[in-house]
Write a protein that holds these residues in place. Structure first.
Motif, mmCIF file in Angstrom:
data_model
loop_
_atom_site.group_PDB
_atom_site.id
_atom_site.type_symbol
_atom_site.label_atom_id
_atom_site.label_comp_id
_atom_site.label_asym_id
_atom_site.label_seq_id
_atom_site.Cartn_x
_atom_site.Cartn_y
_atom_site.Cartn_z
ATOM 1 N N GLU A 274 37.969 36.884 49.800
ATOM 2 C CA GLU A 274 37.350 37.020 48.683
ATOM 3 C C GLU A 274 38.156 36.901 47.493
ATOM 4 N N ILE A 275 37.681 36.403 46.403
ATOM 5 C CA ILE A 275 38.349 36.363 45.164
ATOM 6 C C ILE A 275 37.613 36.572 44.017
ATOM 7 N N ARG A 276 37.802 37.660 43.223
ATOM 8 C CA ARG A 276 37.165 38.125 42.298
ATOM 9 C C ARG A 276 37.879 37.890 40.712
ATOM 10 N N ILE A 277 37.385 37.496 39.834
ATOM 11 C CA ILE A 277 37.963 37.238 38.473
ATOM 12 C C ILE A 277 37.746 38.344 37.440
ATOM 13 N N LEU A 278 38.819 39.062 36.803
ATOM 14 C CA LEU A 278 38.535 40.180 36.183
ATOM 15 C C LEU A 278 38.659 39.493 34.591
ATOM 16 N N PRO A 279 37.442 39.633 34.009
ATOM 17 C CA PRO A 279 37.442 38.908 32.866
ATOM 18 C C PRO A 279 38.025 39.570 31.583
ATOM 19 N N ARG B 154 44.906 52.228 46.112
ATOM 20 C CA ARG B 154 43.483 51.683 46.861
ATOM 21 C C ARG B 154 42.460 52.133 45.807
ATOM 22 N N GLU B 155 42.297 53.271 45.283
ATOM 23 C CA GLU B 155 41.472 53.700 44.425
ATOM 24 C C GLU B 155 41.512 52.742 43.193
ATOM 25 N N ALA B 156 42.577 52.330 42.694
ATOM 26 C CA ALA B 156 42.920 51.448 41.496
ATOM 27 C C ALA B 156 42.207 50.066 41.779
ATOM 28 N N PHE B 157 42.561 49.611 43.094
ATOM 29 C CA PHE B 157 41.897 48.236 43.593
ATOM 30 C C PHE B 157 40.534 48.236 43.401
ATOM 31 N N ALA B 158 39.992 49.209 44.232
ATOM 32 C CA ALA B 158 38.372 49.530 44.249
ATOM 33 C C ALA B 158 38.055 49.408 42.856
ATOM 34 N N LEU B 159 38.441 50.058 41.765
ATOM 35 C CA LEU B 159 37.875 50.116 40.315
ATOM 36 C C LEU B 159 37.989 48.949 39.882
ATOM 37 N N LEU B 160 39.024 48.120 40.082
ATOM 38 C CA LEU B 160 39.194 46.912 39.578
ATOM 39 C C LEU B 160 38.300 45.664 40.329
ATOM 40 N N ARG B 161 38.040 45.807 41.540
ATOM 41 C CA ARG B 161 37.131 45.021 42.294
ATOM 42 C C ARG B 161 35.565 45.235 41.631
ATOM 43 N N ARG B 162 35.263 46.463 41.338
ATOM 44 C CA ARG B 162 33.897 46.895 40.920
ATOM 45 C C ARG B 162 33.867 46.351 39.415
ATOM 46 N N ALA B 163 34.937 46.399 38.675
ATOM 47 C CA ALA B 163 34.992 45.948 37.385
ATOM 48 C C ALA B 163 34.827 44.407 37.217
ATOM 49 N N SER B 164 35.134 43.713 38.385
ATOM 50 C CA SER B 164 35.121 42.116 38.293
ATOM 51 C C SER B 164 33.655 41.820 38.720
ATOM 52 N N PRO B 165 33.280 40.482 38.502
ATOM 53 C CA PRO B 165 31.960 40.228 38.786
ATOM 54 C C PRO B 165 32.176 39.739 40.351
#
Length: 300
Positions: free
Chosen positions: A210-215, A269-280
């Motif tokens: 899975e690859i998400r881009i944080l705009p 883990r919490e930081a990654f989860a937040l970054l993932r949620r903030a990404s499309p």
């Protein structure tokens, strides 16, 4: 598990398991690192390397001596000596020992043995997703004294690592969050970046990736800038216990850090989860990758 997989996962983990076992035994017996090393007539750095799993050669009699000092019974001593007797497999990256620094050699072994990876990268395309042209362009700038032959061997190292994601049996599960700046920062030239963006979009088709881009427009979801990091998770053994506790790997210009404390791992883990949620989601992220590729094509 195939023979190839056994070769890839067999080098680092037994040493780290032994080191963790001995460290827990020492702490349980109430010995400081300095005191235990003194009783073995070692420098404390020798024991520290053993406990970190970064010692290539381990003598069974040394492990038995430590177990005696710590007051371990026969059964627990047998566990430690059994780990000590597990000879590290000759893994593929040993062939490139002259190119891989010691601090990264440990990571390559851990990466090969991990069941799942979660990577955040705000600066560069992660090695597992790089095209050969991207790798060549970035390494030519960083390893200025390398010959063309050595640069090509570095590309081979990346290619070997990337097999974790594409092998047919038990491929590593990987989740990536890449900042948009990673795709828009030109490495090499626009042709290289167009091909690199399309390659990442193609990697999204793998069921285990899975690859998400944080705009850019999301700003700083955590209110602070984060360094590149990878969380490594390992499989369970037949008894349902983890073969290795989770590890957070952070790399910088001159070296790296390995965080194993539960609080540190949880924080990342919490930081990654937040970054993932903030990404499309994966699909709009893939659309953005292809859009950026077209932009590079048009600008050439």
């Amino acid at each position: 598990m195939t023979d190839g997989q056994a070769e890839e996962t067999g080098s680092t983990l037994p040493r780290r398991q032994l080191g963790r076992y001995l460290r827990e035994a020492r702490e349980g017996a109430g010995f400081t690192l300095e005191r235990a090393a003194s009783l073995m007539e070692w420098h404390k750095s020798t024991l520290s390397r053993l406990e970190r799993g970064s010692t290539d050669r381990v003598r069974t009699r040394d492990v038995s001596g430590l177990c005696e000092i710590y007051g371990l019974n026969e059964e627990r001593t047998a566990v430690a000596t059994g780990l000590a007797e597990q000879t590290p497999a000759k893994s593929w990256w040993h062939t490139y020992g002259d190119l891989i620094p010691a601090w990264f050699n440990l990571y390559v072994g851990l990466e090969a043995g991990a069941e799942a990876l979660a990577t955040y990268q705000p600066l560069l395309i992660p090695g597992l997703l790089q095209t050969p042209d991207y790798t060549r362009a970035i390494d030519r700038l960083y390893f200025t004294n390398n010959s063309e032959e050595e640069l090509e061997r570095r590309i081979q190292v990346r290619a070997q690592r990337q097999r974790l994601l594409t092998r047919s049996r038990q491929p590593t599960r990987a989740s990536f969050v890449l900042h948009e700046a990673v795709l828009r920062t030109v490495v090499g030239n626009r042709r290289v970046m167009a091909a690199q963006s399309r390659h990442i979009a193609d990697m999204c088709a793998l069921a285990n990736v899975e690859i998400r881009i944080l705009p850019f427009h999301t700003g700083l979801p955590l209110g602070a800038a984060l360094p590149p990091f990878t969380i490594l998770d390992f499989a369970q053994d037949v008894r349902g216990k983890l073969t290795e506790p989770p590890i957070v790997y952070c790399e910088n210009y001159t070296g790296s850090a390995y965080l194993e404390g539960r609080a540190d791992v949880l924080k990342f883990r919490e930081a990654f989860a937040l970054l993932r949620r903030a990404s499309p989601d994966a699909r709009p992220s893939r659309d953005l990758m292809r859009q950026i590729a077209r932009e590079f094509d048009c600008e050439r």
